[in-house]
Design a protein around this motif. Structure first.
Motif: not given
Length: 604
Positions: A148-153, A179-184, A299-308
């Protein structure tokens, strides 16, 4: 332009070789670099490419691959800018081969070069080759930052354009689905000029809200007010999430704290407090199952699936720890999910021995929390950060958790493990961390010789602490020991990791890219007789809000960051704002890959 001597020359002088002999041996290389730069400045394209190629050959003969990598990148940029596409392609490919040899085939620092090659291929109508390169960029960025990260888009959009140019309708449709989920849902990437609003946590009505999931073995106090919800008594392991507000006026590395007398003042406007201070605004306890489901969804809905997971230190209330982890999350512009583990510190400077007893029995509780997070969160990478006495809980938790797993199931369970200012016996720390070999992608120690809190602890215990630098700094294979003694902080010199923008920027790079110390800003190494390195961090080289903002922009927009900042500057009329953004622009340029090798001043 005055330039510095090549790194191999300086190193050789330091190792005792004759400077005159070395200068004689390198004179041809230095003169060639100077001719290359002079031809570039004079617009002599053919001569510049000739001298640059000669400099590359001499640099290769000198065995300086990293200098050679930068020179090839610079030659590629120069050739491309002057429409020498075939030459540019060859230079870029040489640079990519060297960088890939140094970093591996999947490192995100490869992406700018791969993108440059892809653009040349596309311009030459070699669409199949260009598409394959952009597919590789998508794969690298997805692995590094999450889908979901901007660089991937950005990479997907470039890939789509190639497929459109090649009339490959099947692949256009496939990329459109990606791309659809990112644009919508997100409206695509921010347009140029929106860079000032690019941070994850958006300001609204004068404040932003950071959600932090937590585990704690503090007992609930019975007081429903967020700041008093958990007290100082020990309890069963509890779960939940909390919300902390960050004021729009917040400054990076600051923890804006309301005066205690405000709590006893009638007629205080809560909205006004949120616009002025970092506040624990809400605490929501959850059952273990509810916690696991909510955490997984976050975690699933965050731009990155990392956590600390952050573990606080001595003299911290639940409120103190919640505010600190939220401030750190906001300043890091962390794309993933922050978590807090809070053990029952008394939150009092006079309760050191009580806190020692409490943290001693909290590690096993935290091990259960760690097990839940690892097995239920769905996170791609889990980073662990502990401060001060909290390092004891983290080490005990890791030992207990790992003891439950087979030896062959322990490798790279975690992303980054960062021990900051650990108030832990030095000898015990050495043994404990040595047993953690291979558990994380990278393990880091932040230590300081100006940590007065640890000096006091050393006096109490009669033994050095692991967070002390100087002659007793911990040196261990597989551990990056960073001497942070030059970093200014609070009066005790103990909270530098979150109270200095330079230190936060180093943590930012570590969590974002996992870079080795040599690749991070402000680091110089000092090897001892046992050949183990200690890295010295120069905060002055990396301090300031502009470098942190530049880092955020680079993370968000990659190669597009520079153009977006230029557009941002063009839209401003306030001279002070223009200067601020020019400072950010300068910092951004310094963070981009080095494009030219160093050369020495002209010799007589």
């Amino acid at each position: 332009m005055t330039r510095c001597a090549p790194k191999y020359l300086l190193l050789a002088v330091l190792l005792g070789a004759s400077p005159n002999l070395l200068l004689a041996q390198s004179a041809e290389l230095l003169r060639t670099y100077q001719k290359y730069e002079a031809a570039k400045s004079g617009g002599e394209i053919d001569e510049a490419l000739k001298q640059g190629t000669a400099a590359a050959q001499l640099t290769e003969q000198a065995g300086q691959e990293q200098d050679l990598e930068g020179l090839y990148r610079d030659l590629g940029d120069f050739a491309a800018a002057h429409d020498r596409k075939a030459a540019a392609l060859g230079f870029y490919q040489h640079a990519l081969a060297l960088k890939q040899k140094r970093l591996g085939s999947t490192h995100p620092d490869l992406v700018p070069l791969i993108g440059d090659i892809a653009q040349l291929k596309r311009g030459d109508r070699q669409f199949k080759d260009a598409a394959a390169l952009y597919e590789r960029v998508v794969a690298i960025d997805t692995a590094a930052y999450g889908a979901d990260h901007e660089t991937v888009v950005t990479a997907l959009k470039a890939l789509r354009e190639v497929y459109v140019a090649d009339s490959d309708t099947a692949n256009v449709a496939r990329v459109d689905e990606q791309l659809k989920p990112h644009l919508n849902n997100r409206g695509g990437l921010p347009m140029p000029g929106d860079v000032a609003k690019s941070r994850r946590y958006k300001q609204n009505n004068g404040f932003a809200t950071v959600r932090v999931f937590y585990g704690t073995n503090r007992a609930p106090s019975g007081d429903p007010r967020p700041a008093q919800f958990y007290g100082t008594a020990r309890g069963d392991l509890a779960y939940g999430y909390l919300d902390v507000t960050i004021p729009e006026t917040h400054q990076e590395a600051e923890l804006e704290t309301q005066p205690r007398w405000i709590e006893y003042t009638f007629g205080v406007d809560p909205a006004e407090m949120r616009r002025r201070y970092v506040l624990l605004d809400k605490v929501t306890p959850l059952s273990k199952d509810e916690f696991s489901k909510s955490l997984h969804a976050q975690v699933s809905s965050s731009p990155s699936q990392d956590l600390f997971i952050f573990v606080h230190g001595f003299n911290n209330s639940f409120e103190d720890a919640a505010r600190r982890v939220a401030q750190l999350t906001y300043d890091l512009d962390f794309d993933g999910t922050p978590l807090l583990y809070s053990w029952p510190s008394q939150g009092s400077a006079t309760a050191y021995t009580i806190d020692e007893a409490s943290v001693g029995i909290s590690g096993r509780k935290m091990a259960d929390f760690l097990d839940t997070v690892v097995s239920q969160s769905g996170a791609r990478r889990i980073h662990l950060i502990a401060h001060s006495m909290g390092n004891r809980a983290l080490i005990e938790a890791l030992q207990t958790y790992l003891a439950r797993r087979a030896p062959d199931k322990r490798q790279h369970l975690f992303g980054q493990i960062v021990f900051t200012a650990p108030d832990v016996d030095r000898d015990y720390f050495l043994d404990a961390v040595n047993d953690l070999s291979g558990v994380a992608e990278r393990t880091t120690l932040y230590a300081s010789d100006n940590d007065y809190a640890l000096r006091s602890s050393q006096f109490v215990h009669g033994a050095p602490r692991a967070g002390t630098a100087g002659d007793v700094i911990v040196k261990l294979a597989g551990l990056d020991s960073i001497d942070m003694s030059q970093v200014p902080a609070d009066s005790l010199g103990h909270s530098y990791f979150a109270a200095n923008s330079g230190a936060i920027f180093d943590l930012f790079r570590l969590l974002w890219r996992g870079d080795a110390p040599a690749q991070r800003c402000g680091m110089s190494s000092s090897k001892s007789s046992d050949s183990l390195s200690v890295w010295l961090f120069n905060a002055n080289n990396c301090n300031g809000l502009d470098i942190l903002e530049a880092g955020v922009l680079l993370k968000r927009f990659g190669d597009l960051a520079g153009a977006k900042v230029v557009h941002q500057i063009a839209t401003l009329t306030d001279p002070n704002q223009v200067q601020e953004w020019k400072n950010i622009q300068k910092r951004l340029q310094s963070l981009l890959p080095t494009v030219a090798p160093a050369a020495a001043p002209q010799t007589p």
